[in-house]
Design an enzyme around this catalytic site. Structure first.
Site, PDB file in Angstrom:
ATOM      1  CB  THR A   1      -0.937   0.039   1.225  1.00 21.30           C
ATOM      2  OG1 THR A   1      -0.155  -0.106   2.416  1.00 21.30           O
ATOM      3  CG2 THR A   1      -1.983  -1.059   1.136  1.00 21.30           C
TER       4      THR A   1
ATOM      5  CG  HIS B   1      -3.014 -15.330  -4.534  1.00 22.20           C
ATOM      6  ND1 HIS B   1      -3.405 -14.559  -3.470  1.00 22.20           N
ATOM      7  CD2 HIS B   1      -3.289 -16.614  -4.192  1.00 22.20           C
ATOM      8  CE1 HIS B   1      -3.920 -15.335  -2.522  1.00 22.20           C
ATOM      9  NE2 HIS B   1      -3.849 -16.596  -2.930  1.00 22.20           N
TER      10      HIS B   1
ATOM     11  CB  CYS C   1      -2.910 -23.307 -26.637  1.00 24.03           C
ATOM     12  SG  CYS C   1      -2.392 -21.594 -26.885  1.00 24.03           S
TER      13      CYS C   1
ATOM     14  CB  CYS D   1      -5.040 -17.483 -27.930  1.00 27.12           C
ATOM     15  SG  CYS D   1      -3.514 -18.382 -28.301  1.00 27.12           S
TER      16      CYS D   1
END
Ligand code: APR
Length: 256
Positions: free
Chosen positions: A28, A125, A136, A158
């Site tokens: 932060t 994460h 793919c 993609c």
């Protein structure tokens, strides 16, 4: 507080290897909002918008999300965010050989920006600086995808298989990256102390990386502004700003 600070230094000093576990609260002071603090992200956007199901099924949500990245609202590669004093103090501890590793819930890549080598950071994460095809697995720097968005592709697909592209961060409903999870568990197993910085310790399985050692008696120090969901498991809790407390802890432990 002074006695707590001294107790925290003794714990970190005695441990040959400390597991560092960080959350949004360490970033932060670099300008990135946290999630559950007073003006956290979840007070402004609906967490349900960050589930993988919605992302894959709602083209309009994907277009809004790419726009937010382009405008730097999701502190992605377009935002000019820099490590702060807490990140640099952690790098000093790492360079001194004090850490078994850095396990972070953050996706901002600021530990690596501050100098910790990528193989010593477990990003539970994911990392917002990369993007990949959900079909793919082809992957790119997020900046390359944002260049396509800027050139007019509101929801870029993609180029190889035509499937959906997403940033390589873990959305609600997605599994954690197994390689990062495995690395984090090795770091936790080697730790003789745990230092938690800037996390409410309320999201699982990530929080278990820090809590499992604490439950088997490894001393845990928590540096956090306000309460966490597991303060009762901490040997010492330092309630304050990471940018102040972490450099002080590092200086005391490194004898500088
Ligand atoms: N210094 C110390 N603590 C701080 C600071 C600061 N400068 N700024 C904020 N904090 C504290 C907040 O008060 C809060 O208690 O850091 C904590 C951040 O907690 P959360 O916002 O819950 O962030 P985090 O624990 O990392 O969330 C875990 O939840 O939404 C998911 O994927 C997201 O990785 C995230 C996960």
């Amino acid at each position: 507080m002074k006695d707590d600070f001294v107790a925290a230094c003794e714990i970190l000093d005695r441990a040959r290897r400390v597991l560092l576990f960080t959350g949004a609260g360490i970033s932060t002071e670099s300008g990135i909002p946290d999630f559950r603090g007073p003006d956290g992200l979840w007070s402004r956007v609906d967490p349900a918008d960050f589930t993988i199901g919605r992302y894959l099924n709602d083209p309009e949500l994907r277009k809004r999300r790419w726009r937010m990245h382009l405008d730097g609202e999701l502190w992605g590669s377009r935002s000019v965010v820099r490590p702060n004093r807490a990140h640099h103090a952690i790098t000093d501890l790492w360079r001194a050989g004090k850490l078994s590793g850095v396990v972070t819930q953050n996706i901002d890549g600021l530990h690596q920006e501050a100098g910790v080598s990528d193989d010593h950071v477990a990003e539970l994460h994911g990392n917002i600086r990369r993007a990949h095809c959900v079909g793919c697995g082809e992957d790119w720097a997020t900046t390359e995808v944002l260049a396509r968005v800027e050139a007019g592709e509101a929801d870029p697909m993609c180029l190889d298989c035509g499937d959906i592209i997403k940033t390589s961060t873990v959305m609600f409903g997605e599994p954690l990256p197994m390689n990062e999870w495995g690395t984090a568990l090795v770091m936790a197993a080697q730790a003789e102390a745990v230092l938690v910085i800037g996390s409410t310790l309320g999201v699982f399985p990530a929080a278990d990386v820090a809590l499992e050692p604490a439950r088997r008696g490894v001393p845990m120090v928590i540096v956090n502004l306000g309460p966490t969901e597991h303060d009762h498991l901490a040997r010492v809790k330092l309630d304050g700003m990471a940018g102040e407390l972490v450099p002080q802890l590092a200086q005391a432990v490194l004898g500088r």
